[in-house]
Design a protein around this motif. Structure first.
Motif, PDB file in Angstrom:
ATOM      1  N   PHE A  45     -13.537   2.605  18.293  1.00 55.95           N
ATOM      2  CA  PHE A  45     -12.270   3.257  17.819  1.00 55.95           C
ATOM      3  C   PHE A  45     -11.091   3.153  19.106  1.00 55.95           C
ATOM      4  N   TRP A  46     -11.493   3.381  20.284  1.00 58.49           N
ATOM      5  CA  TRP A  46     -10.913   3.730  21.315  1.00 58.49           C
ATOM      6  C   TRP A  46     -10.360   2.266  21.977  1.00 58.49           C
ATOM      7  N   LEU A  47     -11.626   1.405  21.963  1.00 58.69           N
ATOM      8  CA  LEU A  47     -11.217  -0.001  22.128  1.00 58.69           C
ATOM      9  C   LEU A  47     -10.144  -0.706  21.519  1.00 58.69           C
ATOM     10  N   ASP A  48     -10.152  -0.377  20.250  1.00 62.26           N
ATOM     11  CA  ASP A  48      -9.231  -1.228  19.321  1.00 62.26           C
ATOM     12  C   ASP A  48      -7.808  -0.471  19.386  1.00 62.26           C
ATOM     13  N   GLY A  49      -8.007   0.949  19.764  1.00 67.99           N
ATOM     14  CA  GLY A  49      -6.586   1.386  20.032  1.00 67.99           C
ATOM     15  C   GLY A  49      -5.873   1.114  21.177  1.00 67.99           C
ATOM     16  N   PHE A  50      -6.761   0.646  22.153  1.00 65.13           N
ATOM     17  CA  PHE A  50      -6.273   0.057  23.621  1.00 65.13           C
ATOM     18  C   PHE A  50      -5.426  -1.248  23.357  1.00 65.13           C
ATOM     19  N   TYR A  51      -6.388  -2.000  22.335  1.00 66.95           N
ATOM     20  CA  TYR A  51      -5.968  -3.298  21.972  1.00 66.95           C
ATOM     21  C   TYR A  51      -4.575  -3.082  21.194  1.00 66.95           C
ATOM     22  N   MET A  52      -4.163  -2.406  20.458  1.00 60.82           N
ATOM     23  CA  MET A  52      -2.935  -2.116  19.716  1.00 60.82           C
ATOM     24  C   MET A  52      -1.782  -2.194  20.816  1.00 60.82           C
ATOM     25  N   PHE A  53      -2.086  -1.421  21.717  1.00 62.87           N
ATOM     26  CA  PHE A  53      -0.863  -1.473  22.720  1.00 62.87           C
ATOM     27  C   PHE A  53      -0.627  -2.479  23.660  1.00 62.87           C
TER      28      PHE A  53
END
Length: 298
Positions: A64-72
């Motif tokens: 979840f957090w890896l994907d959140g970072f990818y978004m930004f």
């Protein structure tokens, strides 16, 4: 050379400045993609929590957090870094006489705004669908696209987990699409961009939506889940390539939805070899190795 250096620096500083102004609410709300992305993400995430399709999947799913970072990273940090390169290319094309409207096939400047937005949306979506097909078909491109397909539990933020090289592949073809439409984006193109973000988030979400009869036009989570399936139908290198629209998959016979339970193994053969860290994935794909997804024929 001085003009190129100046263009490069101005583009980077300008993009950085615009991003900062977005963060501090110093740009028009309808152009604030920073907070717009956050708002759309929160809405879809809340819907995932309230109406989960796969009920055993955690609120904070795997990566979840890896994907959140990818978004930004993909939406803002990389955009700042690469803006100078795109500007240099723009100056170069101007120097050799290629202008934004050089390839114009249609003049939509006098169309009603809704017509401009609709055609803009359709053309750009087809260009992205076509690019997406190429990412699966050719081994060199697939090596980068593997990052996106390494998702093991689907959720809204998986939408923007992709290798930075995909920006390099998509941007020129999207620009080509804009040039065909006269070399400009409609004045209210932000509507299309926000709609694409929302649809993409929903397509990757843990929510069961099919849109009813509109499923033959609009992409949806059920359809897109099978795009991420580990096991592909025989004779294919991928299915359901649609970005916002499912229309292209039905037209070109790449649609595939065998059932809608949501219990589908995700990933691809060999995905255990993909680096688990962001920085490892950042350089993934440059070493010659894996072929594109093997087409099953037996």
């Amino acid at each position: 050379m001085e003009a190129y250096v100046e263009a490069f620096l101005n583009a980077i500083t300008g993009t950085l400045s615009w991003t900062w102004k977005s963060i501090i609410f110093n740009v028009p709300w309808y152009l604030n993609y920073f907070w717009g992305l956050i708002l759309i993400s929160l809405i879809v995430w809340i819907l995932e929590i309230v109406f989960p399709w796969r009920k055993t999947q955690g609120v904070f799913r795997k990566d979840f957090w890896l994907d959140g970072f990818y978004m930004f990273f993909n939406f803002f940090l990389f955009a700042i870094a690469i803006s100078g390169i795109y500007k240099i290319l723009g100056v170069f094309f101007e120097d050799i006489g290629i202008k934004a409207n050089s390839l114009a096939l249609i003049d939509i400047s006098n169309w009603p705004m809704w017509g401009q937005l609709l055609l803009f949306f359709i053309v750009l979506d087809f260009v992205q669908w076509f690019t997406h097909v190429l990412l699966h078909k050719y081994a060199f491109l697939w090596n980068f696209h593997q990052v996106h397909h390494s998702v093991k539990e689907m959720g809204f933020a998986a939408h923007l987990r992709y290798h930075w090289m995909e920006n390099i592949f998509y941007k020129p073809l999207k620009t080509f699409g804009v040039m065909i439409l006269g070399g400009f984006e409609p004045e209210q193109a932000y509507i299309v961009h926000f709609a694409a973000i929302a649809i993409g988030h929903f397509n990757h979400s843990n929510i069961k939506i099919t849109w009813g009869p509109l499923k033959y036009v609009l992409n949806n989570p059920v359809m897109h889940l099978y795009h991420h399936a580990y096991d592909l139908p025989k004779g294919t290198y991928g299915v359901n390539f649609g970005i916002s629209l499912s229309l292209w998959d039905y037209i070109f016979k790449t649609n595939y939805i065998p059932e809608d339970s949501g219990n589908v193994r995700l990933g691809y053969p060999g995905d255990d070899d993909l680096p688990k860290s962001f920085f490892g994935q950042l350089v993934h794909g440059f070493a010659p190795k894996k072929k594109s997804r093997t087409i099953k024929t037996d």
